[in-house]
Scaffold this motif. Structure first.
Motif, PDB file in Angstrom:
ATOM      1  N   ASN A   1       0.805  -1.213   0.000  1.00 18.02           N
ATOM      2  CA  ASN A   1       0.000   0.000   0.000  1.00 18.02           C
ATOM      3  C   ASN A   1       0.845   1.274   0.000  1.00 18.02           C
ATOM      4  OD1 ASN A   1      -2.488  -1.360   0.044  1.00 18.02           O
ATOM      5  ND2 ASN A   1      -2.259  -1.755   2.222  1.00 18.02           N
ATOM      6  N   ARG A   2       2.146   1.126   0.203  1.00 20.83           N
ATOM      7  CA  ARG A   2       3.047   2.277   0.174  1.00 20.83           C
ATOM      8  C   ARG A   2       4.263   1.934  -0.683  1.00 20.83           C
ATOM      9  NH1 ARG A   2       1.392   1.457   5.381  1.00 20.83           N
ATOM     10  NH2 ARG A   2       0.103   3.071   6.329  1.00 20.83           N
ATOM     11  N   SER A   3       4.031   1.233  -1.768  1.00 21.70           N
ATOM     12  CA  SER A   3       5.154   0.689  -2.526  1.00 21.70           C
ATOM     13  C   SER A   3       5.981   1.767  -3.214  1.00 21.70           C
ATOM     14  CB  SER A   3       4.679  -0.357  -3.528  1.00 21.70           C
ATOM     15  OG  SER A   3       3.712   0.170  -4.398  1.00 21.70           O
ATOM     16  N   TYR A   4       5.379   2.914  -3.566  1.00 15.38           N
ATOM     17  CA  TYR A   4       6.158   4.004  -4.157  1.00 15.38           C
ATOM     18  C   TYR A   4       7.169   4.517  -3.144  1.00 15.38           C
ATOM     19  CZ  TYR A   4       7.418   8.675  -5.729  1.00 15.38           C
ATOM     20  OH  TYR A   4       8.133   9.788  -6.082  1.00 15.38           O
ATOM     21  N   LYS A   5       6.689   4.789  -1.926  1.00 14.02           N
ATOM     22  CA  LYS A   5       7.582   5.250  -0.856  1.00 14.02           C
ATOM     23  C   LYS A   5       8.600   4.170  -0.515  1.00 14.02           C
ATOM     24  CE  LYS A   5       7.590   7.126   3.834  1.00 14.02           C
ATOM     25  NZ  LYS A   5       6.747   7.497   5.016  1.00 14.02           N
ATOM     26  N   GLY A   6       8.142   2.908  -0.485  1.00 11.51           N
ATOM     27  CA  GLY A   6       9.038   1.803  -0.194  1.00 11.51           C
ATOM     28  C   GLY A   6      10.127   1.674  -1.233  1.00 11.51           C
ATOM     29  N   GLY A   7       9.781   1.861  -2.499  1.00 15.86           N
ATOM     30  CA  GLY A   7      10.779   1.814  -3.562  1.00 15.86           C
ATOM     31  C   GLY A   7      11.803   2.919  -3.404  1.00 15.86           C
ATOM     32  N   TYR A   8      11.324   4.104  -3.066  1.00 16.74           N
ATOM     33  CA  TYR A   8      12.207   5.276  -2.914  1.00 16.74           C
ATOM     34  C   TYR A   8      13.173   5.093  -1.732  1.00 16.74           C
ATOM     35  CZ  TYR A   8      13.580  10.185  -2.389  1.00 16.74           C
ATOM     36  OH  TYR A   8      14.299  11.355  -2.287  1.00 16.74           O
ATOM     37  N   THR A   9      12.627   4.746  -0.569  1.00 15.40           N
ATOM     38  CA  THR A   9      13.469   4.640   0.630  1.00 15.40           C
ATOM     39  C   THR A   9      14.396   3.427   0.568  1.00 15.40           C
ATOM     40  OG1 THR A   9      11.692   3.460   1.784  1.00 15.40           O
ATOM     41  CG2 THR A   9      11.812   5.839   2.101  1.00 15.40           C
TER      42      THR A   9
ATOM     43  N   GLY B   1       9.364   4.704  -7.719  1.00 10.03           N
ATOM     44  CA  GLY B   1      10.023   5.278  -6.554  1.00 10.03           C
ATOM     45  C   GLY B   1      11.535   5.128  -6.642  1.00 10.03           C
ATOM     46  N   ILE B   2      11.991   3.975  -7.123  1.00 10.72           N
ATOM     47  CA  ILE B   2      13.422   3.719  -7.309  1.00 10.72           C
ATOM     48  C   ILE B   2      14.018   4.716  -8.301  1.00 10.72           C
ATOM     49  CG2 ILE B   2      15.125   2.062  -8.183  1.00 10.72           C
ATOM     50  CD1 ILE B   2      13.106  -0.159  -7.303  1.00 10.72           C
ATOM     51  N   ILE B   3      13.332   4.889  -9.429  1.00  8.75           N
ATOM     52  CA  ILE B   3      13.837   5.788 -10.472  1.00  8.75           C
ATOM     53  C   ILE B   3      13.904   7.226  -9.967  1.00  8.75           C
ATOM     54  CG2 ILE B   3      13.231   6.829 -12.703  1.00  8.75           C
ATOM     55  CD1 ILE B   3      12.305   4.055 -13.611  1.00  8.75           C
ATOM     56  N   LYS B   4      12.895   7.654  -9.202  1.00 10.91           N
ATOM     57  CA  LYS B   4      12.916   9.007  -8.643  1.00 10.91           C
ATOM     58  C   LYS B   4      14.129   9.198  -7.728  1.00 10.91           C
ATOM     59  CE  LYS B   4      10.361  12.254  -5.708  1.00 10.91           C
ATOM     60  NZ  LYS B   4      10.778  13.442  -6.498  1.00 10.91           N
ATOM     61  N   CYS B   5      14.379   8.206  -6.886  1.00 12.91           N
ATOM     62  CA  CYS B   5      15.519   8.266  -5.969  1.00 12.91           C
ATOM     63  C   CYS B   5      16.834   8.369  -6.735  1.00 12.91           C
ATOM     64  CB  CYS B   5      15.509   7.043  -5.064  1.00 12.91           C
ATOM     65  SG  CYS B   5      16.964   6.911  -4.003  1.00 12.91           S
ATOM     66  N   PHE B   6      17.019   7.492  -7.727  1.00 13.02           N
ATOM     67  CA  PHE B   6      18.281   7.468  -8.474  1.00 13.02           C
ATOM     68  C   PHE B   6      18.465   8.737  -9.304  1.00 13.02           C
ATOM     69  CE2 PHE B   6      18.680   2.528  -8.541  1.00 13.02           C
ATOM     70  CZ  PHE B   6      19.011   2.573  -7.196  1.00 13.02           C
ATOM     71  N   ASN B   7      17.361   9.279  -9.840  1.00 13.93           N
ATOM     72  CA  ASN B   7      17.456  10.541 -10.579  1.00 13.93           C
ATOM     73  C   ASN B   7      17.944  11.666  -9.666  1.00 13.93           C
ATOM     74  OD1 ASN B   7      16.684   9.460 -13.021  1.00 13.93           O
ATOM     75  ND2 ASN B   7      14.536  10.080 -12.849  1.00 13.93           N
ATOM     76  N   GLU B   8      17.417  11.695  -8.434  1.00 15.53           N
ATOM     77  CA  GLU B   8      17.835  12.725  -7.480  1.00 15.53           C
ATOM     78  C   GLU B   8      19.302  12.553  -7.089  1.00 15.53           C
ATOM     79  OE1 GLU B   8      15.146  12.503  -4.219  1.00 15.53           O
ATOM     80  OE2 GLU B   8      13.493  13.465  -5.295  1.00 15.53           O
TER      81      GLU B   8
ATOM     82  N   GLN C   1      21.513  11.353  -8.979  1.00 13.87           N
ATOM     83  CA  GLN C   1      22.283  11.419 -10.232  1.00 13.87           C
ATOM     84  C   GLN C   1      22.984  10.088 -10.545  1.00 13.87           C
ATOM     85  OE1 GLN C   1      24.789  14.959  -9.853  1.00 13.87           O
ATOM     86  NE2 GLN C   1      23.104  16.262 -10.534  1.00 13.87           N
ATOM     87  N   ILE C   2      22.305   9.018 -10.183  1.00 15.85           N
ATOM     88  CA  ILE C   2      22.745   7.673 -10.574  1.00 15.85           C
ATOM     89  C   ILE C   2      22.142   7.377 -11.943  1.00 15.85           C
ATOM     90  CG2 ILE C   2      22.552   5.212 -10.042  1.00 15.85           C
ATOM     91  CD1 ILE C   2      22.466   6.016  -7.066  1.00 15.85           C
ATOM     92  N   LYS C   3      22.999   7.064 -12.903  1.00 16.26           N
ATOM     93  CA  LYS C   3      22.528   6.890 -14.271  1.00 16.26           C
ATOM     94  C   LYS C   3      21.843   5.528 -14.451  1.00 16.26           C
ATOM     95  CE  LYS C   3      26.135   9.852 -16.241  1.00 16.26           C
ATOM     96  NZ  LYS C   3      27.308   9.914 -17.152  1.00 16.26           N
ATOM     97  N   ILE C   4      20.642   5.586 -15.022  1.00 15.89           N
ATOM     98  CA  ILE C   4      19.856   4.387 -15.328  1.00 15.89           C
ATOM     99  C   ILE C   4      19.791   4.252 -16.853  1.00 15.89           C
ATOM    100  CG2 ILE C   4      17.630   3.234 -15.016  1.00 15.89           C
ATOM    101  CD1 ILE C   4      17.085   5.195 -12.705  1.00 15.89           C
ATOM    102  N   PRO C   5      20.194   3.158 -17.440  1.00 13.79           N
ATOM    103  CA  PRO C   5      20.648   1.888 -16.843  1.00 13.79           C
ATOM    104  C   PRO C   5      22.174   1.754 -16.743  1.00 13.79           C
ATOM    105  CG  PRO C   5      20.258   1.543 -19.164  1.00 13.79           C
ATOM    106  CD  PRO C   5      19.981   3.017 -18.901  1.00 13.79           C
TER     107      PRO C   5
END
Length: 339
Positions: A224-232, A257-264, A266-270
């Motif tokens: 139910n909080r998977s976006y936040k869970g992905g980010y944290t 959430g993971i992609i938002k975190c990595f963008n912030e 500045q971790i390059k995906i992929p």
């Protein structure tokens, strides 16, 4: 203004109520002259049949019940679209209830649908559903039941689902084929079978490709909080495993959430870390970079499950035996910029 009754038509032209009823129900026992009089008078008096009474006479309500864990997920909105489109073609009204991932509420909603005398029920089980007496209650009441997405194999009813193990296995195998070796898994809840199967598919793909399974690379995301869970968890994973080179997420929402975190960060995906999701939400193609994911055929699942339910209702109505189906819909990998 009161509704026109059969008696009003009968009194108007001097025939019995039984005669009027037979004409309106298409009987061939009545003369053509009397038929014309009855039908003309019915139109004149704006007669409309009492649909509730007709349905009760036919032992059906033309209502179907649907219980889903949440309406927040794009997947379920697409399933519901399939349900309603197919049900409307047969003149059924669909009652949609949300269990909020709670077993107690799911039980109450089952009782409500039974009391409403629905003709059939479709359920995707909550994450907390670990007992199934309420499902047996549906079957004992003679109401057809179809489980979809999150199902329980021990219940003798039809089911429509995907092969979560196979889908996860293919996604992780693809990441390995691209050279990734340190692959984390962001899994969902521990109770639902589909979350467990996705984890097992991830693990087996590693083993089959001679990569050691590392429990520290598995992170739990509350559904139910998977976006936040992905980010944290993305922040946590990159600190705990600097050599991490890919993440397989059990939901697109956690992957976003993971992609938002990595963008912030500045971790390059992929280039630095690849990210792979699951379900193919509409947002997965709208974010930057666009998310690679497993396409879960939600709309097709809705159409298929409803078709099975309608067929079972027809079988019961005609006195034929019902043969339960276990339908596994195909998935496919949607490859985008994140991998």
């Amino acid at each position: 203004m009161s509704r026109t009754k059969l008696k009003d038509i009968a009194d108007k032209i001097g025939v019995s109520i039984a005669t009027v009823s037979k004409v309106l129900n298409g009987s061939d026992e009545i003369s053509e002259a009397t038929k014309r009089k009855v039908l003309h008078t019915a139109r004149l008096l704006n007669y409309t049949p009492n649909q509730i009474a007709l349905n009760l006479k036919k032992q059906q309500t033309k209502k179907l019940g649907v219980i889903i864990p949440t309406t927040a997920h794009y997947f379920f909105s697409q399933v519901i679209e399939g349900f309603i489109e197919r049900a409307e073609q047969e003149g059924y009204l669909v009652i949609i209830l949300q269990s909020n991932e709670k077993l107690s509420l799911e039980k109450q909603q089952v009782n409500l649908l039974i009391e409403q005398r629905v003709d059939g029920i479709l359920i995707s089980l909550s994450n907390l559903t670990n007992q199934f007496v309420h499902l047996q209650k549906i079957l004992s009441a003679g109401i057809p039941l179809v489980l979809f997405d999150k199902v329980e194999q021990s219940i003798e009813c039809s089911k429509v689902r995907i092969d979560d193990f196979e889908a996860a296995y293919k996604a992780v195998s693809y990441l390995i084929s691209k050279g990734h070796q340190r692959i984390a898994h962001f899994r969902g809840e521990f109770s639902p079978k589909n979350s467990t199967y996705r984890f097992e598919g991830y693990k087996q793909a590693l083993i089959d490709n001679h990569i050691e399974f590392d429990t520290s690379l598995v992170y739990h995301c509350d559904s139910n909080r998977s976006y936040k869970g992905g980010y944290t968890n993305a922040k946590k994973a990159i600190l705990e495993h600097p050599n991490l080179d890919a993440i397989f997420s059990s939901t697109d929402l956690a992957a976003i959430g993971i992609i938002k975190c990595f963008n912030e960060l500045q971790i390059k995906i992929p280039d630095d870390i690849a990210v792979f999701g699951f379900s193919n939400w509409f947002m997965s193609s709208a974010i930057t970079p666009a998310l690679s994911t497993v396409n879960q055929p939600a709309y097709e699942m809705g159409i298929t499950a409803m078709e099975i339910l309608l067929n079972e209702i027809k079988c019961i109505k005609s006195g034929n035996s019902v043969i339960f189906k276990d339908v596994i819909l195909p998935t496919k990998l949607i490859l985008r910029d994140s991998s």
